[in-house]
Design an enzyme around this catalytic site. Structure first.
Site, mmCIF file in Angstrom:
data_model
loop_
_atom_site.group_PDB
_atom_site.id
_atom_site.type_symbol
_atom_site.label_atom_id
_atom_site.label_comp_id
_atom_site.label_asym_id
_atom_site.label_seq_id
_atom_site.Cartn_x
_atom_site.Cartn_y
_atom_site.Cartn_z
ATOM 1 N N ARG A 93 -0.812 -9.566 -12.552
ATOM 2 C CA ARG A 93 -1.950 -8.979 -11.843
ATOM 3 C C ARG A 93 -2.859 -10.047 -11.280
ATOM 4 O O ARG A 93 -3.448 -9.887 -10.208
ATOM 5 C CB ARG A 93 -2.735 -8.041 -12.779
ATOM 6 C CG ARG A 93 -4.051 -7.536 -12.189
ATOM 7 C CD ARG A 93 -4.672 -6.443 -13.026
ATOM 8 N NE ARG A 93 -4.723 -6.727 -14.445
ATOM 9 C CZ ARG A 93 -5.579 -7.570 -15.036
ATOM 10 N NH1 ARG A 93 -6.456 -8.241 -14.311
ATOM 11 N NH2 ARG A 93 -5.554 -7.748 -16.342
ATOM 12 N N TYR A 121 -11.865 2.849 12.032
ATOM 13 C CA TYR A 121 -10.617 3.442 11.529
ATOM 14 C C TYR A 121 -10.938 4.524 10.512
ATOM 15 O O TYR A 121 -11.674 4.297 9.548
ATOM 16 C CB TYR A 121 -9.742 2.352 10.901
ATOM 17 C CG TYR A 121 -8.638 2.886 10.029
ATOM 18 C CD1 TYR A 121 -7.687 3.779 10.527
ATOM 19 C CD2 TYR A 121 -8.556 2.527 8.688
ATOM 20 C CE1 TYR A 121 -6.694 4.284 9.716
ATOM 21 C CE2 TYR A 121 -7.560 3.026 7.870
ATOM 22 C CZ TYR A 121 -6.635 3.911 8.387
ATOM 23 O OH TYR A 121 -5.650 4.425 7.581
ATOM 24 N N ASP A 125 -12.136 -6.280 11.241
ATOM 25 C CA ASP A 125 -10.804 -5.687 11.097
ATOM 26 C C ASP A 125 -10.001 -6.101 12.331
ATOM 27 O O ASP A 125 -10.257 -5.645 13.441
ATOM 28 C CB ASP A 125 -10.925 -4.165 11.003
ATOM 29 C CG ASP A 125 -9.586 -3.483 10.782
ATOM 30 O OD1 ASP A 125 -8.533 -4.116 10.994
ATOM 31 O OD2 ASP A 125 -9.576 -2.284 10.417
ATOM 32 N N LYS A 161 1.154 -3.300 9.052
ATOM 33 C CA LYS A 161 1.371 -3.200 10.488
ATOM 34 C C LYS A 161 2.166 -4.403 11.016
ATOM 35 O O LYS A 161 3.334 -4.547 10.695
ATOM 36 C CB LYS A 161 0.026 -3.025 11.187
ATOM 37 C CG LYS A 161 -0.866 -1.933 10.560
ATOM 38 C CD LYS A 161 -0.187 -0.584 10.416
ATOM 39 C CE LYS A 161 -1.129 0.552 10.073
ATOM 40 N NZ LYS A 161 -1.725 0.500 8.724
#
Length: 373
Positions: A47, A99, A170, A195
């Site tokens: 982690r 977004y 972003d 993306k």
């Protein structure tokens, strides 16, 4: 080094044991300590860190020209980490067409904890009128999703910094191949790695890149490690592999998107095309100034309203009717239908992620679909 070279080499680490040219996938959740309890390789627990994640963060950081990068399990997890890093009561200024996933996240998860206003950031002259004594973050999204609005990163950042406000951009629609917000003054850049970094519609991920390794960034790193919204080693491995071709893929996306946008702009059944590479775009001159290339995303409004827009996406044969973007295959979506009821997206708007098929085939498919209305 140039971006093509960075993409291939910055994320790779020759395995010391086997001398494998490509770094292997390290699936271990824990790592052996030395007799004195130290961790000479720097890895303790999955982690907290992992060799594959370290290399993914290294290559993304190098492409962006940042001081450090942090990888997450999704773009939304990356954005949420920014919001979690702010003190309760902090005021955020964000785009009015932010977004919808992050817009909804603020409204559903941080309402009552943080304050926020959604404003039109394409007019930088109005920014100061929204600044409050507790404003601590300016969130920029450019090009915006799905209307491809362009905001002046350099000017907005200058105003924000004059008021001691941090800036996050972003940059998902652009990728570090088409735009470098840190070089324009932003403090942190956010990506949905799902993306263009992934590029094949088969990996979910997110990333943050910082200009400075300061106290705020260390807080973000702590949230990443303590919260645990991190990508799995295999996801990191495949993202590193995909990034090797990112500069070349982006050239194809940009080439195809530009030609498709020009075709659509001349079509009699298209009302409007939103692509920053078109001279008709309201912020075309700004896009030329701050972008390295215009990206692979476009949206267009179909004449005749919602019914005709739906007919178009029902009639395409090559474009895939699906959410997301940045993959090698072209996607088309009736965007307003998947956004919240208060969406600002016009109902006759279709968002297109232009893929790497031959442009003549893409144009022919859109053309025949428009002929159906």
């Amino acid at each position: 080094m140039h971006k093509e070279t960075i993409a291939i080499h910055a994320g790779n680490h020759t395995d010391e044991g086997s001398h494998a040219v490509i770094q292997p996938i390290v699936m271990s959740t824990t790592f052996v300590r030395d007799d004195d309890g130290s961790t000479p390789k720097g890895f303790i627990y999955g982690r907290a860190d992992n060799p594959n994640r370290a290399q993914l963060e290294k290559v993304i950081c190098a492409l962006e020209g940042g001081a450090d990068a942090a990888a997450f399990s999704s773009g939304n997890a990356a954005g949420m980490t920014i919001f979690q890093s702010l003190k309760p009561g902090t005021h955020i200024i964000a785009p009015d067409d932010m977004y919808h996933g992050l817009n909804s996240q603020l409204k559903a998860m941080f309402n009552g904890i943080l304050e926020f206003d959604f404003v039109d950031l394409t007019d930088a002259s109005k920014l100061e009128s929204y600044i409050k004594p507790n404003t601590g973050l300016l969130w920029i999204e450019t090009p915006s999703n799905p209307q491809l609005k362009i905001s002046d990163i350099k000017r907005l950042t200058r105003i924000a910094h004059e008021n001691n406000i941090k800036v996050v951009c972003d940059n998902t629609f652009a990728s570090p191949i088409c735009q470098l917000p840190l070089s324009l003054g932003a403090d942190i850049v956010m990506y949905s790695a799902t993306k263009y970094f992934g590029g094949h519609s088969d990996i979910t991920g997110g990333a943050l890149v910082t200009a400075k390794n300061d106290g705020w960034w260390q807080n973000i790193r702590n949230i990443q490690q303590l919260g645990g919204a991190v990508p799995a080693p295999m996801d990191c491995y495949f993202l590193v592999r995909s990034i090797k071709t990112l500069p070349y893929r982006m050239r194809g996306h940009v080439h195809n998107a530009h030609l498709l946008a020009e075709f659509l702009e001349q079509h009699p059944k298209v009302e409007n095309v939103m692509y920053p590479g078109l001279p008709s775009h309201p912020q075309y001159e700004l896009a030329k100034e701050q972008m390295l290339a215009f990206g692979g995303m476009l949206s267009f409004n179909v004449k005749g309203g919602t019914e005709n827009a739906i007919k178009v996406i029902q009639s395409v044969r090559l474009f895939t009717r699906a959410t997301s973007l940045g993959g090698v295959e072209s996607l088309i979506e009736h965007r307003a239908a998947v956004e919240p009821p208060d969406t600002k997206t016009p109902w006759n708007l279709l968002r297109v992620s232009v893929g790497l098929e031959h442009i003549d085939d893409l144009i022919a498919d859109i053309s025949q679909a428009l002929d159906e209305i």
